[in-house]
Design a protein around this motif. Structure first.
Motif, PDB file in Angstrom:
ATOM      1  N   LEU A 142      43.875  27.614  32.157  1.00  0.00           N
ATOM      2  CA  LEU A 142      42.992  27.837  33.290  1.00  0.00           C
ATOM      3  C   LEU A 142      43.797  28.229  34.524  1.00  0.00           C
ATOM      4  N   ASN A 143      44.906  27.546  34.755  1.00  0.00           N
ATOM      5  CA  ASN A 143      45.760  27.882  35.905  1.00  0.00           C
ATOM      6  C   ASN A 143      46.327  29.285  35.758  1.00  0.00           C
ATOM      7  N   ASN A 144      46.737  29.660  34.553  1.00  0.00           N
ATOM      8  CA  ASN A 144      47.287  31.006  34.322  1.00  0.00           C
ATOM      9  C   ASN A 144      46.203  32.057  34.515  1.00  0.00           C
ATOM     10  N   GLY A 145      44.996  31.751  34.087  1.00  0.00           N
ATOM     11  CA  GLY A 145      43.892  32.706  34.222  1.00  0.00           C
ATOM     12  C   GLY A 145      43.524  32.912  35.677  1.00  0.00           C
ATOM     13  N   LEU A 146      43.588  31.876  36.499  1.00  0.00           N
ATOM     14  CA  LEU A 146      43.242  32.000  37.914  1.00  0.00           C
ATOM     15  C   LEU A 146      44.358  32.657  38.713  1.00  0.00           C
ATOM     16  N   ASN A 147      45.607  32.438  38.335  1.00  0.00           N
ATOM     17  CA  ASN A 147      46.748  32.944  39.105  1.00  0.00           C
ATOM     18  C   ASN A 147      47.133  34.370  38.739  1.00  0.00           C
ATOM     19  N   SER A 148      46.757  34.827  37.565  1.00  0.00           N
ATOM     20  CA  SER A 148      47.216  36.150  37.137  1.00  0.00           C
ATOM     21  C   SER A 148      46.260  37.243  37.611  1.00  0.00           C
ATOM     22  N   ASP A 149      46.755  38.481  37.576  1.00  0.00           N
ATOM     23  CA  ASP A 149      45.936  39.643  37.922  1.00  0.00           C
ATOM     24  C   ASP A 149      44.955  39.905  36.792  1.00  0.00           C
ATOM     25  N   PRO A 150      44.024  40.817  36.993  1.00  0.00           N
ATOM     26  CA  PRO A 150      43.138  41.169  35.882  1.00  0.00           C
ATOM     27  C   PRO A 150      43.979  41.553  34.683  1.00  0.00           C
ATOM     28  N   MET A 151      43.489  41.250  33.542  1.00  0.00           N
ATOM     29  CA  MET A 151      44.297  41.361  32.325  1.00  0.00           C
ATOM     30  C   MET A 151      44.708  42.797  32.045  1.00  0.00           C
ATOM     31  N   SER A 152      45.985  42.958  31.868  1.00  0.00           N
ATOM     32  CA  SER A 152      46.496  44.251  31.433  1.00  0.00           C
ATOM     33  C   SER A 152      46.568  44.220  29.921  1.00  0.00           C
ATOM     34  N   SER A 153      46.919  45.318  29.351  1.00  0.00           N
ATOM     35  CA  SER A 153      46.986  45.375  27.882  1.00  0.00           C
ATOM     36  C   SER A 153      48.052  44.417  27.364  1.00  0.00           C
ATOM     37  N   GLN A 154      49.104  44.238  28.137  1.00  0.00           N
ATOM     38  CA  GLN A 154      50.169  43.320  27.710  1.00  0.00           C
ATOM     39  C   GLN A 154      49.656  41.880  27.714  1.00  0.00           C
ATOM     40  N   ASP A 155      48.880  41.524  28.739  1.00  0.00           N
ATOM     41  CA  ASP A 155      48.328  40.176  28.808  1.00  0.00           C
ATOM     42  C   ASP A 155      47.382  39.916  27.653  1.00  0.00           C
ATOM     43  N   ILE A 156      46.609  40.915  27.257  1.00  0.00           N
ATOM     44  CA  ILE A 156      45.676  40.747  26.152  1.00  0.00           C
ATOM     45  C   ILE A 156      46.447  40.466  24.878  1.00  0.00           C
ATOM     46  N   ASP A 157      47.551  41.196  24.661  1.00  0.00           N
ATOM     47  CA  ASP A 157      48.362  40.947  23.461  1.00  0.00           C
ATOM     48  C   ASP A 157      48.920  39.534  23.471  1.00  0.00           C
ATOM     49  N   GLU A 158      49.344  39.092  24.634  1.00  0.00           N
ATOM     50  CA  GLU A 158      49.927  37.759  24.712  1.00  0.00           C
ATOM     51  C   GLU A 158      48.866  36.682  24.543  1.00  0.00           C
ATOM     52  N   SER A 159      47.648  36.930  25.006  1.00  0.00           N
ATOM     53  CA  SER A 159      46.617  35.906  24.928  1.00  0.00           C
ATOM     54  C   SER A 159      46.104  35.715  23.510  1.00  0.00           C
TER      55      SER A 159
END
Length: 155
Positions: free
Chosen positions: A102-119
């Motif tokens: 939840l903290n990572n989701g609130l602190n990060s920018d809108p999801m980039s393609s790299q974030d989607i792969d990591e999630s």
């Protein structure tokens, strides 16, 4: 006048004799019942001295009979407590993981393609310790700091 008095006297003597007979008959016939009620209602308390060896032997026999049952209940209780401790630990870990997510989701920018792969990485919950969770938090903080530096270099 003698006749009626004598007749009354004779009747009284007859009645008296019949009453005496009835009393004697009741005494003889009720003797069995009296004996029965006396023996049933009267009781004796008999105290017998037991040797100490017999008392100890009875105590040991009782312990041998009850000890396995007590041990079985003790084992079941330990198993149940262990299960509840594991469940509690798992819930704490899920809480910490959800809190970090939840903290990572609130602190990060809108999801980039790299974030989607990591999630999509699968997180396996095992019996991790508090130290491992703390290390995970530190690594995530380092990752965020490096990600910010990388984003700054890209711009």
């Amino acid at each position: 006048m003698k006749d009626p008095l004598q007749e009354s006297l004779w009747h009284l003597q007859e009645i008296n004799a019949l009453l005496e007979e009835s009393v004697e008959q009741l005494e003889t016939e009720s003797k069995q019942n009296n004996d029965l009620t006396d023996t049933m209602l009267r009781f004796k308390q008999v105290y017998e001295l037991m040797p100490e060896f017999d008392i100890e032997r009875a105590r040991i026999d009782l312990n041998e009979e009850l000890e396995p049952l007590i041990q079985l209940l003790k084992d079941k209780l330990k198993e149940s407590l262990n299960r509840h401790a594991i469940d509690l630990n798992t819930l704490k870990q899920k809480y910490e993981l959800n809190k970090l997510t939840l903290n990572n989701g609130l602190n990060s920018d809108p999801m980039s393609s790299q974030d989607i792969d990591e999630s999509t990485d699968v997180v396996v919950m095992g019996s991790t310790t508090n130290e491992e969770l703390e290390e995970l938090r530190e690594l995530k903080k380092k990752k965020e700091a490096l990600q910010k530096k990388l984003d700054a270099l890209r711009q």
